[in-house]
Each structure stands twice: as structure tokens, then as C-alpha cells.
Design a protein around this motif. Structure first.
Motif, PDB file in Angstrom:
ATOM      1  N   LEU A  13       5.418  -9.539 -10.114  1.00  0.00           N
ATOM      2  CA  LEU A  13       4.743  -8.564 -10.476  1.00  0.00           C
ATOM      3  C   LEU A  13       4.839  -9.234 -12.212  1.00  0.00           C
ATOM      4  N   GLY A  14       5.063  -9.705 -12.252  1.00  0.00           N
ATOM      5  CA  GLY A  14       4.725 -10.848 -14.016  1.00  0.00           C
ATOM      6  C   GLY A  14       4.781  -9.408 -14.688  1.00  0.00           C
ATOM      7  N   LYS A  15       5.631  -8.540 -14.991  1.00  0.00           N
ATOM      8  CA  LYS A  15       5.772  -6.854 -15.693  1.00  0.00           C
ATOM      9  C   LYS A  15       6.981  -6.350 -15.503  1.00  0.00           C
ATOM     10  N   VAL A  16       7.578  -5.415 -16.401  1.00  0.00           N
ATOM     11  CA  VAL A  16       8.465  -4.813 -16.151  1.00  0.00           C
ATOM     12  C   VAL A  16       8.310  -3.507 -16.120  1.00  0.00           C
ATOM     13  N   VAL A  17       8.759  -2.978 -14.779  1.00  0.00           N
ATOM     14  CA  VAL A  17       8.352  -1.400 -13.991  1.00  0.00           C
ATOM     15  C   VAL A  17       9.501  -0.685 -14.188  1.00  0.00           C
ATOM     16  N   GLU A  20      -4.842  -4.615  -9.392  1.00  0.00           N
ATOM     17  CA  GLU A  20      -4.284  -5.383 -10.057  1.00  0.00           C
ATOM     18  C   GLU A  20      -2.292  -6.309  -9.954  1.00  0.00           C
ATOM     19  N   ASP A  21      -1.774  -5.128  -9.507  1.00  0.00           N
ATOM     20  CA  ASP A  21      -0.710  -5.615  -8.722  1.00  0.00           C
ATOM     21  C   ASP A  21      -0.659  -5.897  -7.895  1.00  0.00           C
ATOM     22  N   LYS A  22      -1.180  -5.847  -7.074  1.00  0.00           N
ATOM     23  CA  LYS A  22      -1.338  -6.408  -6.005  1.00  0.00           C
ATOM     24  C   LYS A  22      -1.584  -8.353  -5.978  1.00  0.00           C
ATOM     25  N   ASP A  68       0.974  -1.270   0.228  1.00  0.00           N
ATOM     26  CA  ASP A  68      -0.296  -0.139  -0.131  1.00  0.00           C
ATOM     27  C   ASP A  68       0.719   1.329   0.052  1.00  0.00           C
ATOM     28  N   VAL A  69       2.070   0.775   0.010  1.00  0.00           N
ATOM     29  CA  VAL A  69       2.909   2.490  -0.131  1.00  0.00           C
ATOM     30  C   VAL A  69       4.263   2.360  -1.450  1.00  0.00           C
ATOM     31  N   PRO A  70       4.265   3.565  -1.505  1.00  0.00           N
ATOM     32  CA  PRO A  70       5.098   3.719  -2.979  1.00  0.00           C
ATOM     33  C   PRO A  70       6.251   2.322  -2.907  1.00  0.00           C
ATOM     34  N   PHE A  71       6.910   2.219  -3.932  1.00  0.00           N
ATOM     35  CA  PHE A  71       8.070   0.740  -3.632  1.00  0.00           C
ATOM     36  C   PHE A  71       9.096   1.660  -4.958  1.00  0.00           C
ATOM     37  N   ARG A  72      10.316   2.272  -4.152  1.00  0.00           N
ATOM     38  CA  ARG A  72      11.015   2.858  -4.980  1.00  0.00           C
ATOM     39  C   ARG A  72      10.014   3.457  -6.137  1.00  0.00           C
ATOM     40  N   GLY A  73       9.423   4.978  -5.831  1.00  0.00           N
ATOM     41  CA  GLY A  73       8.908   5.737  -6.510  1.00  0.00           C
ATOM     42  C   GLY A  73       7.595   4.910  -7.620  1.00  0.00           C
TER      43      GLY A  73
END
Length: 336
Positions: free
Chosen positions: A100-104, A89-91, A78-83
Motif C-alpha cells: 500500500l505504501g502508507k500507514v493506515v 489509488e490504493d487499489k 472492493d470490500v472494507p479490510f478491517r474497517g
């Protein structure tokens, strides 16, 4: 460059413990320990006992200290992770598979530079871990199974390779989905159960492991090990933490040996050491018997003897006679 004295004083962790468990080698390659360890930090006059995965952290002077990764109740999604802010859907995806299954795009914790990364949840501690895509290396095979360039590309993008037929080096075959895990820094077989179900299973395994000890952490009474029954003196020695000697035992391939059993306080369970008759010193498995033990007892493959059908003998790392040489040269596959 590792300050072992300070590490033992600060965390209660000894170098010997990490070496014997096999965790040290992973940690020296900038990985976390594969398993949890008990650490005993002291704050003021009070000492605490906590479980954590361990890694090394470089200090400004070039030395290394220990970095414990303590267990969290649940991933902090529930808090930002490194911005980066996780969507609904991510959670759901992270809680379902751990990946996570994708590049961010994430901010580098040291430089602040934005980098493309894959994200996963540490299933032992619930920490969120990331791996820069440009640092990911995926081998072109898993066991005896080859991965195509297309499949490797899918894995580097965080995707799933579905229904891959796998054959391991020990000959075991099965079908599984594959996905890259940023915490393990490797391709994994995708779990069909949710992260919570998996962690529940790990807790049950932990409870099962704890069946070796009583409520105070002392070894419970056992009366035999496999087919060997103990006398009262052996039982007393085991419960006192001493080694029990079991003679006239055979390994899985029928080779005679002596087995030493002892309760390990760090692992909270009994551990065994194999001693073959020719060995002069008992320190786990002697150097000259390691190939024999790995092939005969652990199902591993030695390239120079992989086609030999007989169990290996002490010190053997190559064919011992003309018959075995002929077996080793014999090509595998169907006759034509």
C-alpha cells in the motif's frame, strides 16, 4: 503444544515435510510458510487437494493447530479490510507493487482497537496482510549495506528508499529500491513489474517445475544428472522413487563426494543429498560437514574462516594450519 496427529489427519501435512522444507522454523516464529504446500482436507466423504501457505493458530486451550491460507483468484480490494476502505489509488498501488505504501488505521481483529498498520498483498495467495507499525522491526543493515535512521524511518512509514546501492554477504552488488512488505514482515527489493505480471511469472516457474512430472504427477524419465549418466537400472529406480547413488562426483570446490538423487513427491522434483567419504551415515549433509558444505557449495561465509582462500575440509570450522591462520588475520582493504 502442536497437535501433529490431528494436523496430519485433518490436512494431510506431516511434521517431517515442514522440517525438511525449512518452513517449520518460519512458522514457529508466527510467520507463514515461505512456499505453498498441498493439503488434503476432507469434507464429508469427499477429499480435496488444494495448495496453501501454512501457519499455526493458537487454540483457547493453548495448543496450536494448522491454519491454511488458500489461493484466491485476486485480492479482495472492493470490500472494507478491517474497517478500512481502499481508494482507487490504493487499489492501483496494491496491484502494482503489492504494498500500500502508507500507514493506515485498521481495527485489531481480536480487540477492535484501531492501530496504525502497513498493508501488503500476499503474492502467492492474494491474501491481504497487515502489520502494526509498533511491531515492525527493521535491521540497520541489509547484507553488508548499512541503513541510516532516516531510511529506516521512511521504510516504517511504508515509503520507498530509492536507488540504494546494496552489497550482500556473498559479495554480490546491485542497486535497488527498498520497501517494507507487511506479508514478509521484512524489507524487500521493490519489483518493477506489476503484481499480475509477477504472478504470471510465478505460474510459469510452477509450470517449469512441473516439467519433472507427467500429467498424473509421476516422475518423468531422466537419463542423467548434470554430468553423470544413468544406466537403465538407475533410471528405473529413479522413476520408482528410489535413491540413485552417484559416486566419484566432486562438489563445486572440487571436493570428492557421493551424491544421492531421489524424486521427492511433496516437492514434485528430484532432490540431492551430499555424502563425503568420511561420513558413516547419509542423512542429507552430516553435522560435521555442514560448515564445509555451506561455504564450499552454497557461497555462505563462516566468520572464523572468511579470509581463507582454500576450500574447507570435512569438520573444518577454523584455520587448520599457520598459513591459513595468517590468511584469516590478514585485514581486508587497500594497502597503504
Amino acid at each position: 503444544r502442536i497437535d501433529w496427529t490431528t494436523i496430519e489427519q485433518q490436512w494431510g501435512v506431516k511434521r517431517e515435510t515442514l522440517e525438511q522444507s525449512g518452513a517449520l522454523q518460519s512458522m514457529l516464529y508466527n510467520h507463514k510458510s515461505p512456499q505453498l504446500f498441498t493439503v488434503t482436507p476432507q469434507f464429508g466423504d469427499e477429499k480435496f487437494t488444494l495448495d496453501a501457505r501454512l501457519s499455526f493458530k493458537e487454540q483457547p486451550d493453548g495448543s496450536f493447530t494448522l491454519a491454511p491460507h488458500f489461493i484466491k483468484n485476486e485480492p479482495r480490494l472492493d470490500v472494507p479490510f478491517r474497517g478500512y476502505e481502499f481508494s482507487k489509488e490504493d487499489k492501483e498501488q496494491l496491484l502494482k507493487t503489492g504494498n500500500l505504501g502508507k500507514v493506515v488505521e485498521l481495527a485489531d481483529p481480536k480487540t477492535g482497537e484501531m492501530k496504525k498498520c502497513l498493508v501488503s498483498v500476499d503474492r502467492l495467495t492474494n491474501e491481504i496482510e497487515a502489520m502494526p507499525v509498533d511491531k515492525i522491526f527493521i535491521k540497520n543493515h541489509i547484507g553488508k549495506t548499512e541503513l541510516s535512521m532516516k531510511e529506516i524511518g521512511i521504510l516504517k512509514d511504508g515509503g520507498v528508499v530509492h536507488g540504494k546501492e546494496i552489497e550482500l554477504n556473498n559479495g554480490r552488488k546491485f542497486t535497488s529500491d527498498l520497501q517494507y512488505n507487511a506479508d514478509k514482515r521484512d524489507v524487500e527489493f521493490v519489483r518493477t513489474q506489476s503484481l499480475k505480471q509477477e504472478q504470471s511469472g510465478e505460474k510459469q516457474q510452477q509450470q517449469q517445475r512441473n516439467s519433472w512430472v507427467d500429467a498424473d504427477g509421476n516422475p518423468k524419465r531422466i537419463t542423467k544428472w548434470k554430468d553423470t549418466r544413468f544406466n537403465e537400472q538407475q533410471i528405473a529406480d529413479y522413476m520408482a522413487g528410489k535413491k540413485i547413488e552417484m559416486v566419484n562426483v566432486t562438489d563445486k570446490q572440487g571436493q570428492p563426494c557421493t551424491v544421492f538423487l531421489q524424486f521427492n513427491k511433496e516437492k514434485q522434483r528430484p532432490v540431492t543429498e551430499y555424502h563425503y567419504a568420511e561420513n558413516k551415515k547419509v542423512v542429507g549433509v552430516a553435522e560435521e560437514s555442514k560448515t564445509q558444505y555451506a561455504v564450499n557449495n552454497q557461497g555462505k561465509t563462516n566468520e572464523a574462516t572468511k579470509n581463507i582462500t582454500d576450500p574447507l575440509h570435512k569438520g573444518q570450522t577454523a584455520p587448520k594450519n599457520e598459513q591459513q591462520q595468517a590468511q584469516q588475520r590478514k585485514p581486508k582493504g587497500p594497502k597503504v
